[in-house]
Design an enzyme around this catalytic site. Structure first.
Site, PDB file in Angstrom:
ATOM      1  N   LYS A  41       0.846  -1.205   0.000  1.00  0.00           N
ATOM      2  CA  LYS A  41       0.000   0.000   0.000  1.00  0.00           C
ATOM      3  C   LYS A  41       0.881   1.255   0.000  1.00  0.00           C
ATOM      4  O   LYS A  41       2.092   1.165   0.230  1.00  0.00           O
ATOM      5  CB  LYS A  41      -0.900  -0.019   1.230  1.00  0.00           C
ATOM      6  CG  LYS A  41      -0.109   0.052   2.524  1.00  0.00           C
ATOM      7  CD  LYS A  41      -0.996  -0.175   3.737  1.00  0.00           C
ATOM      8  CE  LYS A  41      -0.170  -0.074   4.985  1.00  0.00           C
ATOM      9  NZ  LYS A  41      -0.704  -0.857   6.095  1.00  0.00           N
ATOM     10  N   TYR A 100      18.665  30.556   8.038  1.00  0.00           N
ATOM     11  CA  TYR A 100      17.580  31.396   8.564  1.00  0.00           C
ATOM     12  C   TYR A 100      17.591  31.426  10.086  1.00  0.00           C
ATOM     13  O   TYR A 100      17.816  30.397  10.724  1.00  0.00           O
ATOM     14  CB  TYR A 100      16.224  30.861   8.110  1.00  0.00           C
ATOM     15  CG  TYR A 100      15.908  31.139   6.668  1.00  0.00           C
ATOM     16  CD1 TYR A 100      15.851  32.443   6.184  1.00  0.00           C
ATOM     17  CD2 TYR A 100      15.631  30.085   5.798  1.00  0.00           C
ATOM     18  CE1 TYR A 100      15.533  32.686   4.857  1.00  0.00           C
ATOM     19  CE2 TYR A 100      15.309  30.317   4.471  1.00  0.00           C
ATOM     20  CZ  TYR A 100      15.263  31.622   4.002  1.00  0.00           C
ATOM     21  OH  TYR A 100      14.952  31.866   2.695  1.00  0.00           O
TER      22      TYR A 100
HETATM   23  C1  LIG Z   1       0.231  -1.846   6.595  1.00  0.00           C
HETATM   24  C2  LIG Z   1      -0.306  -3.120   7.074  1.00  0.00           C
HETATM   25  C3  LIG Z   1       0.531  -4.237   7.220  1.00  0.00           C
HETATM   26  C4  LIG Z   1       2.037  -4.156   7.115  1.00  0.00           C
HETATM   27  O1  LIG Z   1       2.538  -3.619   8.322  1.00  0.00           O
HETATM   28  P1  LIG Z   1       4.112  -3.419   8.625  1.00  0.00           P
HETATM   29  O2  LIG Z   1       4.126  -2.986  10.031  1.00  0.00           O
HETATM   30  O3  LIG Z   1       4.599  -2.400   7.678  1.00  0.00           O
HETATM   31  O4  LIG Z   1       4.764  -4.733   8.406  1.00  0.00           O
HETATM   32  C5  LIG Z   1      -0.072  -5.451   7.547  1.00  0.00           C
HETATM   33  N1  LIG Z   1      -1.423  -5.538   7.739  1.00  0.00           N
HETATM   34  C6  LIG Z   1      -2.234  -4.478   7.636  1.00  0.00           C
HETATM   35  C7  LIG Z   1      -3.694  -4.643   7.877  1.00  0.00           C
HETATM   36  C8  LIG Z   1      -1.712  -3.230   7.315  1.00  0.00           C
HETATM   37  O5  LIG Z   1      -2.524  -2.169   7.231  1.00  0.00           O
END
Ligand SMILES: *Cc1c(COP(=O)(O)O)cnc(C)c1O
Length: 410
Positions: free
Chosen positions: A74, A294
């Protein structure tokens, strides 16, 4: 032209094969990345090692003790480019992928015709016909969604696989336990619901001693007992290291694939994947007593050589990277030598004290490591007041990206 440049840089045996333009990104972001892609002009370059991602996938599969190892891709594979990353993972043997949105699923399907793709945001996020057309499996999160999916299957006369996402304590997306019990008692709906996966997500998997872990495990075991023949998945990256009780039939790592430390132990068992280098635009000498940047927040206590790197907060370098009296400076590295960031991060540049670097070693065009072998992702994230997940996602989506590692086929 930038590719030739990279081949020279990487040496024999490694090939830079992909660039952000191969990714089929939206037109708008294509424009942005195309501008940044000529590495000769870029102020910073993010190199992503696809071979290391493949190796990390194998390590996680081995750690998962017989469970299938999937991949969370994702958020554009945590900013690293979903298409080249997913292709590399598929080539290594990964067959099950998790995206958040149906549109991400559609893009992924166009590259991987044989993979299993779950959409984590549930049925709500898309049209049933869209899921069907691209063979996406929704992770259903409520009784309404389950009934909607069952009704759709009934209508088209096809049993389309789905997952049931049950909340066991994190209180994000998912059925609550009562609602799930309600569903499994609803025989009419269950008869039309081809459940291919039962899943739940851990809240505290990076802390081995946390009481939430056993509590969620017990709750999820009760969930599984209601549908004992359905494969189950509980562990993200960190969850894999909680032990065999947690790995079940399928694990869903994200961060650890991309080189992030899954917690549990002082040394990171994963291979580093990303290298972010800032390009020196100018080196200047400042006299003792002069200030840099800055707000004149940093003052030289001796005559100093200062390198200006072409990366700033517009590129995703957090402004918290600025040096401030009273807390340790962020550092960047050259040949393993650490150099403190001085003054405030600007919109498109940052200043580094290179007084300790041999004269002549650093000049216009020299690349300095912001994240890599010396400055780990975790160190950079903690200096920036955040976590590796956020830093990855911010950096990956903005810099000129180069890939190490051969992709095969479409
Ligand atoms: C993003 C996600 C993962 C992966 O998690 P990590 O901590 O990056 O390994 C697994 N399961 C779900 C439901 C997620 O949303």
């Amino acid at each position: 032209m930038h590719r030739r440049h990279l081949f020279g840089l990487l040496g024999p045996g490694l090939a830079a094969v992909a660039s952000a333009t191969d990714e089929n990104d939206s037109v708008a972001s294509n424009q942005a990345t195309a501008d940044a892609l000529d590495e000769d002009l870029a102020g910073a370059i993010l190199t992503i090692d696809l071979v290391a991602i493949q190796e990390n996938w194998r390590r996680l599969r081995a750690a998962a003790a017989g469970a299938e190892c999937g991949a969370a891709v994702k958020a554009n594979a945590y900013g690293l480019g979903m298409m080249p990353v997913a292709r590399a993972l598929f080539d290594a043997g990964c067959r099950t992928f998790f995206v958040a949105r149906p549109r991400e699923g559609e893009r992924l399907r166009s590259r991987l015709s044989d993979a299993t793709i779950y959409v984590l945001d549930g049925f709500f996020a898309g049209e049933p016909g869209h899921f069907e057309m691209h063979r996406l499996r929704p992770a259903l999160i409520s009784l309404d969604e389950a009934r909607g999916w069952a009704a759709f299957c009934r209508k088209i006369g096809r049993r389309l696989p789905c997952a049931l996402h049950v909340d066991t304590g994190i209180n994000r997306l998912g059925f609550d336990l009562d609602e799930f019990a309600h569903l499994t008692d609803d025989e009419a709906t269950m008869a039309d619901l081809p459940v291919a996966l039962l899943m739940s997500h851990l809240a505290c998997s990076d802390e081995s001693g946390h009481p939430m872990n056993p509590r969620q495990l017990v709750a999820f075991e009760q969930v599984r007992a209601r549908l004992p023949r359905v494969p189950a998945s509980l562990a993200n990256s960190s969850g894999i290291f909680l032990g065999e009780d947690f790995t079940m039939d399928l694990v869903r790592p994200g961060l650890a694939l991309y080189g992030g430390h899954p917690g549990h132990g002082a040394t990171n068992p994963m291979r580093p994947v990303v290298r972010l280098e800032g390009v020196v635009m100018q080196v200047r000498t400042v006299a003792a007593g002069e200030t840099v940047g800055y707000g004149a927040t940093w003052q030289a206590s001796r005559e100093s050589r200062i390198a200006l790197l072409g990366a700033g907060y517009k590129d995703g370098i957090p402004r918290r990277f600025s040096s401030e009296p009273g807390r340790p400076s962020a550092e960047v590295a050259l040949d393993g030598l650490r150099c403190p960031v001085v003054g405030r991060i600007s919109m498109d540049m940052m200043a580094v004290d290179v007084t300790e670097v041999p004269v002549g070693r650093v000049r216009q065009g020299t690349r300095m490591e912001i994240v890599g072998d010396t400055i780990t992702l975790e160190e950079a994230a903690s200096r920036a007041g955040t976590i590796s997940y956020e830093l990855l996602a911010r950096l990956g989506s903005r810099f000129a990206r180069a890939y190490i590692g051969a992709a095969t086929g479409g």
